[in-house]
Scaffold this motif. Structure first.
Motif, PDB file in Angstrom:
ATOM      1  N   THR A  16     -94.369  41.056  -2.023  1.00 52.30           N
ATOM      2  CA  THR A  16     -93.971  42.225  -1.375  1.00 52.30           C
ATOM      3  C   THR A  16     -93.386  42.834  -1.279  1.00 52.30           C
ATOM      4  O   THR A  16     -94.231  43.924  -1.188  1.00 52.30           O
ATOM      5  CB  THR A  16     -93.400  41.844   0.004  1.00 52.30           C
ATOM      6  N   VAL A  17     -92.095  43.565  -2.404  1.00 50.73           N
ATOM      7  CA  VAL A  17     -91.340  44.517  -3.049  1.00 50.73           C
ATOM      8  C   VAL A  17     -92.453  44.573  -4.251  1.00 50.73           C
ATOM      9  O   VAL A  17     -91.297  45.333  -4.526  1.00 50.73           O
ATOM     10  CB  VAL A  17     -90.067  44.142  -1.893  1.00 50.73           C
ATOM     11  N   LEU A  18     -92.312  43.386  -4.746  1.00 54.40           N
ATOM     12  CA  LEU A  18     -92.463  43.600  -6.354  1.00 54.40           C
ATOM     13  C   LEU A  18     -93.916  44.518  -6.846  1.00 54.40           C
ATOM     14  O   LEU A  18     -93.848  45.247  -7.517  1.00 54.40           O
ATOM     15  CB  LEU A  18     -92.074  42.565  -7.267  1.00 54.40           C
ATOM     16  N   PHE A  19     -95.251  43.995  -5.851  1.00 58.61           N
ATOM     17  CA  PHE A  19     -95.907  44.302  -6.237  1.00 58.61           C
ATOM     18  C   PHE A  19     -96.543  45.340  -5.394  1.00 58.61           C
ATOM     19  O   PHE A  19     -97.768  46.319  -5.121  1.00 58.61           O
ATOM     20  CB  PHE A  19     -97.295  43.263  -6.565  1.00 58.61           C
ATOM     21  N   ARG A  20     -96.709  44.690  -3.748  1.00 58.23           N
ATOM     22  CA  ARG A  20     -97.283  45.622  -2.742  1.00 58.23           C
ATOM     23  C   ARG A  20     -97.217  46.621  -1.927  1.00 58.23           C
ATOM     24  O   ARG A  20     -98.042  46.877  -1.047  1.00 58.23           O
ATOM     25  CB  ARG A  20     -97.700  44.281  -1.285  1.00 58.23           C
ATOM     26  N   ALA A  21     -96.142  46.769  -1.967  1.00 59.28           N
ATOM     27  CA  ALA A  21     -95.210  48.089  -1.930  1.00 59.28           C
ATOM     28  C   ALA A  21     -96.137  49.498  -1.883  1.00 59.28           C
ATOM     29  O   ALA A  21     -96.210  49.264  -3.240  1.00 59.28           O
ATOM     30  CB  ALA A  21     -93.587  48.158  -1.593  1.00 59.28           C
ATOM     31  N   GLN A  22     -95.893  50.731  -1.467  1.00 60.28           N
ATOM     32  CA  GLN A  22     -96.453  51.576  -2.655  1.00 60.28           C
ATOM     33  C   GLN A  22     -96.173  51.726  -3.057  1.00 60.28           C
ATOM     34  O   GLN A  22     -96.958  52.971  -4.219  1.00 60.28           O
ATOM     35  CB  GLN A  22     -96.610  53.311  -0.418  1.00 60.28           C
ATOM     36  N   HIS A  23     -95.094  52.336  -2.969  1.00 58.64           N
ATOM     37  CA  HIS A  23     -93.717  53.038  -4.787  1.00 58.64           C
ATOM     38  C   HIS A  23     -93.316  51.342  -5.198  1.00 58.64           C
ATOM     39  O   HIS A  23     -91.784  50.914  -5.074  1.00 58.64           O
ATOM     40  CB  HIS A  23     -92.867  53.801  -4.270  1.00 58.64           C
ATOM     41  N   SER A  24     -93.698  50.234  -5.656  1.00 56.65           N
ATOM     42  CA  SER A  24     -93.345  49.166  -5.328  1.00 56.65           C
ATOM     43  C   SER A  24     -92.465  49.692  -6.915  1.00 56.65           C
ATOM     44  O   SER A  24     -92.757  50.158  -7.509  1.00 56.65           O
ATOM     45  CB  SER A  24     -94.429  48.296  -5.672  1.00 56.65           C
ATOM     46  N   LEU A  25     -91.222  48.148  -6.876  1.00 57.46           N
ATOM     47  CA  LEU A  25     -90.495  48.256  -8.020  1.00 57.46           C
ATOM     48  C   LEU A  25     -91.500  47.704  -9.151  1.00 57.46           C
ATOM     49  O   LEU A  25     -91.007  48.763 -10.021  1.00 57.46           O
ATOM     50  CB  LEU A  25     -89.803  46.931  -8.148  1.00 57.46           C
ATOM     51  N   ILE A  26     -93.159  47.279  -9.220  1.00 53.88           N
ATOM     52  CA  ILE A  26     -93.667  46.752 -10.462  1.00 53.88           C
ATOM     53  C   ILE A  26     -93.755  49.256 -10.646  1.00 53.88           C
ATOM     54  O   ILE A  26     -94.570  48.980 -12.108  1.00 53.88           O
ATOM     55  CB  ILE A  26     -94.684  46.087 -10.427  1.00 53.88           C
ATOM     56  N   ASP A  27     -94.143  49.437  -9.073  1.00 54.54           N
ATOM     57  CA  ASP A  27     -94.916  50.910  -9.708  1.00 54.54           C
ATOM     58  C   ASP A  27     -93.976  51.975 -10.377  1.00 54.54           C
ATOM     59  O   ASP A  27     -93.604  52.963 -11.070  1.00 54.54           O
ATOM     60  CB  ASP A  27     -95.296  51.144  -8.909  1.00 54.54           C
ATOM     61  N   GLN A  28     -92.668  51.643  -9.895  1.00 57.95           N
ATOM     62  CA  GLN A  28     -91.689  52.430 -10.766  1.00 57.95           C
ATOM     63  C   GLN A  28     -91.829  51.288 -11.888  1.00 57.95           C
ATOM     64  O   GLN A  28     -90.552  53.117 -12.396  1.00 57.95           O
ATOM     65  CB  GLN A  28     -90.271  51.639  -9.855  1.00 57.95           C
ATOM     66  N   SER A  29     -91.459  50.779 -12.330  1.00 54.05           N
ATOM     67  CA  SER A  29     -91.770  50.930 -13.677  1.00 54.05           C
ATOM     68  C   SER A  29     -92.470  51.685 -14.999  1.00 54.05           C
ATOM     69  O   SER A  29     -91.908  51.740 -15.847  1.00 54.05           O
ATOM     70  CB  SER A  29     -92.258  49.341 -14.318  1.00 54.05           C
ATOM     71  N   LEU A  30     -92.915  51.611 -14.192  1.00 56.39           N
ATOM     72  CA  LEU A  30     -94.469  52.985 -14.617  1.00 56.39           C
ATOM     73  C   LEU A  30     -94.079  54.756 -14.305  1.00 56.39           C
ATOM     74  O   LEU A  30     -93.863  54.818 -14.998  1.00 56.39           O
ATOM     75  CB  LEU A  30     -95.962  52.721 -14.287  1.00 56.39           C
ATOM     76  N   HIS A  31     -93.907  54.425 -13.073  1.00 60.66           N
ATOM     77  CA  HIS A  31     -93.856  56.007 -12.762  1.00 60.66           C
ATOM     78  C   HIS A  31     -92.902  56.417 -11.852  1.00 60.66           C
ATOM     79  O   HIS A  31     -92.647  57.059 -10.308  1.00 60.66           O
ATOM     80  CB  HIS A  31     -94.970  56.042 -11.497  1.00 60.66           C
ATOM     81  N   SER A  32     -91.687  56.180 -12.192  1.00 60.33           N
ATOM     82  CA  SER A  32     -90.279  55.916 -11.437  1.00 60.33           C
ATOM     83  C   SER A  32     -90.187  57.791 -11.090  1.00 60.33           C
ATOM     84  O   SER A  32     -90.323  58.336 -11.586  1.00 60.33           O
ATOM     85  CB  SER A  32     -88.998  55.995 -12.023  1.00 60.33           C
ATOM     86  N   ARG A  33     -90.041  58.138  -9.822  1.00 60.14           N
ATOM     87  CA  ARG A  33     -89.921  59.369  -9.151  1.00 60.14           C
ATOM     88  C   ARG A  33     -88.669  59.672  -8.980  1.00 60.14           C
ATOM     89  O   ARG A  33     -88.205  60.830  -8.905  1.00 60.14           O
ATOM     90  CB  ARG A  33     -90.331  59.255  -7.609  1.00 60.14           C
ATOM     91  N   MET A  34     -87.180  58.647  -9.269  1.00 62.92           N
ATOM     92  CA  MET A  34     -85.946  59.499  -9.350  1.00 62.92           C
ATOM     93  C   MET A  34     -85.577  59.354 -10.468  1.00 62.92           C
ATOM     94  O   MET A  34     -84.166  59.593  -9.873  1.00 62.92           O
ATOM     95  CB  MET A  34     -85.067  58.874  -7.611  1.00 62.92           C
ATOM     96  N   GLY A  35     -85.420  58.429 -11.685  1.00 59.22           N
ATOM     97  CA  GLY A  35     -84.913  57.901 -12.397  1.00 59.22           C
ATOM     98  C   GLY A  35     -84.805  58.639 -13.424  1.00 59.22           C
ATOM     99  O   GLY A  35     -85.614  59.943 -13.356  1.00 59.22           O
ATOM    100  N   HIS A  36     -83.940  59.066 -14.328  1.00 62.73           N
ATOM    101  CA  HIS A  36     -83.488  59.253 -14.793  1.00 62.73           C
ATOM    102  C   HIS A  36     -85.101  59.663 -16.482  1.00 62.73           C
ATOM    103  O   HIS A  36     -84.921  60.510 -17.214  1.00 62.73           O
ATOM    104  CB  HIS A  36     -82.021  59.187 -15.739  1.00 62.73           C
ATOM    105  N   THR A  37     -85.404  57.946 -16.372  1.00 62.05           N
ATOM    106  CA  THR A  37     -86.110  57.548 -17.399  1.00 62.05           C
ATOM    107  C   THR A  37     -87.871  57.450 -16.095  1.00 62.05           C
ATOM    108  O   THR A  37     -87.105  56.491 -15.684  1.00 62.05           O
ATOM    109  CB  THR A  37     -85.768  56.822 -18.285  1.00 62.05           C
ATOM    110  N   THR A  38     -88.749  58.113 -16.609  1.00 56.75           N
ATOM    111  CA  THR A  38     -90.195  57.932 -15.884  1.00 56.75           C
ATOM    112  C   THR A  38     -90.286  56.575 -16.167  1.00 56.75           C
ATOM    113  O   THR A  38     -90.742  55.689 -15.153  1.00 56.75           O
ATOM    114  CB  THR A  38     -91.508  58.771 -16.534  1.00 56.75           C
TER     115      THR A  38
END
Length: 282
Positions: A16-38
């Protein structure tokens, strides 16, 4: 750096939160919007609670989270009332499984985003401050694991916020003695399966991003047709590096130098004030 989240509430599938959310954690692993590394592709880990009296389960891997098919299958199958997930971007230590978060000891899980600056210069001194009975459990080489074991040394199981304050006090004092400016930057999560303790703090006052969910009861009233909100329950809680979905009113940013304690539907924020222990660690 890294991205992480911690959830408590009704049992939900990890996907539910790892894959299915709009900005899921897996999405953040590739395309972080707020991290110091994308991109955060230097390994990942998930820790979750099942049987109340037993230690949490854990799955860690050095591969990028987005390419691990077993993670997708496991996340589809596993339901848990409390879990922690982390995707890693390595700093001073290698990408290896034993350096992947969350770290575990007994009932406790620990995840960290940030770094101890110039860690090789202070590593020996910090490791020697770890309690002798905890020293044999060290598995990896990362600063995050040392932070966790220092917090355990200073009483994480008895008083989590105070133990984290003392851990930070020791890290900052050790760094200052080496002439290191702004020794520590961190957001951390620690949980024993009942409460979640999260902290946003940095020596320079410019910490990594951290948010937590607003009241799920309030969110259910705002978004009655969102099945994910309904399934989580009114007492659900999420704390995370960056929001999973763009819903107005869904998230509150954690202020600088703040600890958040969530337990049984109650969420408390308190000032986080690092200090040295009154007595040396045993």
């Amino acid at each position: 750096m890294c991205r992480w989240l911690a959830y408590s509430g009704n049992p939900i599938h990890l996907e539910t939160v790892l894959f299915r959310a709009q900005h899921s954690l897996i999405d953040q692993s590739l395309h972080s919007r707020m991290g110091h590394t994308t991109t955060n592709g230097d390994g990942f880990g998930v820790g979750w609670y099942g049987v109340p009296t037993e230690p949490p389960f854990r799955y860690r891997c050095v591969a990028p989270a987005w390419s691990d098919r077993n993670l997708r299958e496991a996340a589809r199958a596993i339901r848990s009332p409390l879990f922690v997930a982390h995707v890693r971007a390595a700093t001073d230590t290698p990408a290896q499984e034993t350096n992947c978060h969350p770290f575990r000891h007994g009932r406790w899980l620990f995840a960290h985003n940030g770094l101890i600056r110039d860690y090789p210069a202070v590593r020996r001194e910090l490791m020697l401050m770890i309690a002798p009975d905890l020293f044999p459990v060290i598995e990896g080489s990362t600063d995050s694991e040392v932070m966790f074991l220092l917090a355990l040394t200073y009483g994480l199981e008895r008083n989590p916020v105070q133990a984290l304050e003392q851990m930070v006090g020791v890290v900052e004092a050790t760094g200052a003695a080496k002439g290191i400016q702004h020794p520590l930057n961190m957001t951390v999560a620690a949980t024993d399966g009942e409460r979640i303790v999260a902290v946003r703090y940095s020596s320079e006052g410019e910490s990594r991003s951290l948010f937590h969910s607003a009241s799920f009861r309030h969110l259910r009233a705002l978004y009655p047709d969102d099945r994910r909100i309904t399934a989580a329950g009114d007492d659900a809680f999420l704390v995370l590096s960056e929001p999973l979905i763009d819903l107005p009113g869904a998230w509150e940013e954690v202020p600088e130098a703040t600890a958040v304690v969530a337990h049984a539907g109650n969420v408390e924020q308190r000032p986080f004030r690092p200090h040295l222990p009154a007595l040396p660690a045993p």
